[in-house]
Write an enzyme that holds these catalytic residues in place. Structure first.
Site, PDB file in Angstrom:
ATOM      1  CG  ASP A  37      -1.823   1.232   1.253  1.00  0.00           C
ATOM      2  OD1 ASP A  37      -2.474   1.478   0.217  1.00  0.00           O
ATOM      3  OD2 ASP A  37      -1.881   1.930   2.271  1.00  0.00           O
ATOM      4  CD  GLU A 121      -4.769   1.264  -2.980  1.00  0.00           C
ATOM      5  OE1 GLU A 121      -5.863   1.251  -2.429  1.00  0.00           O
ATOM      6  OE2 GLU A 121      -3.971   2.194  -2.875  1.00  0.00           O
ATOM      7  CB  CYS A 204     -12.586  -4.131  12.598  1.00  0.00           C
ATOM      8  SG  CYS A 204     -14.127  -4.882  12.042  1.00  0.00           S
ATOM      9  CB  CYS A 207     -13.977  -8.910  13.743  1.00  0.00           C
ATOM     10  SG  CYS A 207     -12.500  -8.183  13.004  1.00  0.00           S
ATOM     11  CG  ASP A 214      -0.685   3.548   5.545  1.00  0.00           C
ATOM     12  OD1 ASP A 214      -1.737   3.921   4.988  1.00  0.00           O
ATOM     13  OD2 ASP A 214       0.167   4.329   5.993  1.00  0.00           O
TER      14      ASP A 214
HETATM   15 ZN   LIG Z   1     -13.289  -6.883  11.276  1.00  0.00          ZN
END
Ligand SMILES: [Zn+2]
Length: 253
Positions: A37, A121, A204, A207, A214
């Protein structure tokens, strides 16, 4: 060796560039995929968690550059002094770009040696750089913001890195769509616009995965490429590719 080109850069250095494409670096044949990235804070983040920084100017060199730019602003147009200041500025900038090129060579060789597939990318850097400028009639949108981003990208040598990866690992570089790579959780796959706590941190809320933003993006890039590769059963073998001679393959300064 069919052709060469002699150039003189703005720092007054002469270069002889031979159009010789280096032999591809052999793949390690481990089946490993790495996602890369392009960072703004760091120059490149790998899905392995590694951060790669392109060396820039040292603080003392940056201070010198600022002093020189102030001197330039004060110097009379067409004066000897102005020409001298300009040459000194060009020498500092040449040092910065030499360091960046050296970094690109080392990183691209390292990645080509260590991984079978290198995923990046698909950013179309050139198009982005052009669209930011716009024209007098139609000034580019968000010119200021984009110009800042472009500077960072160019300073990080991102375009150069991808180009050299494709030279050294032909057929093993996979370009994936950049959509959601920074918003998606690389652990559970959910797309969460607000998971990015800051420029540097991804957390997140679904989860609980947390990590460098990055690196999270690099892991998503690796996953996307992994799917693409398994869908076509392994990296394809590169056919002959037409190449333009490149001036920065071998510089004799
Ligand atoms: Zn997650």
């Amino acid at each position: 060796m069919k052709s060469y080109r002699v150039t003189r850069d703005r720092a007054g250095r002469w270069h002889v560039a031979f159009a010789a494409i280096p032999d591809p670096v052999p793949a390690p044949a481990t089946g490993e995929v790495v996602g890369v990235d392009r960072g703004v804070a760091v120059s490149a983040a790998l899905s392995t968690g590694e951060m790669l920084n392109a060396p820039g100017l040292r603080d003392t060199e940056k201070a010198r550059l600022r002093r020189l730019l102030r001197k330039l602003a004060r110097a009379t147009r067409g004066s000897n002094r102005r020409a001298k200041v300009k040459a000194a500025i060009a020498r500092v900038k040449a040092r910065e770009s030499d360091r960046c090129k050296d970094w690109v060579e080392k990183v691209s060789t390292g990645l080509a040696r260590r991984f079978d597939v290198i995923a990046v990318e698909d950013l179309k850097i050139g198009a982005m750089a052009r669209s930011a400028r716009g024209t007098v009639e139609a000034p580019g949108r968000n010119v200021r913001a984009k110009a800042g981003l472009n500077r960072s990208i160019l300073a990080a040598g991102w375009g150069g890195l991808v180009r050299r990866l494709e030279d050294k690992a032909p057929g093993r570089v996979v370009r994936v769509s950049p959509a959601y790579t920074s918003q998606r959780c690389s652990a559970c796959g959910i797309v969460d616009r607000e998971a990015r706590e800051s420029q540097a941190r991804y957390r997140c809320r679904s989860c609980g995965y947390a990590g460098n933003a990055d690196v999270n993006a690099a892991r998503n890039i690796a996953h996307a490429a992994g799917h693409a590769v398994s869908a076509r059963e392994g990296p394809r073998v590169a056919g002959p590719v037409h190449r333009e001679p490149q001036r920065d393959l071998l510089l004799v300064g």
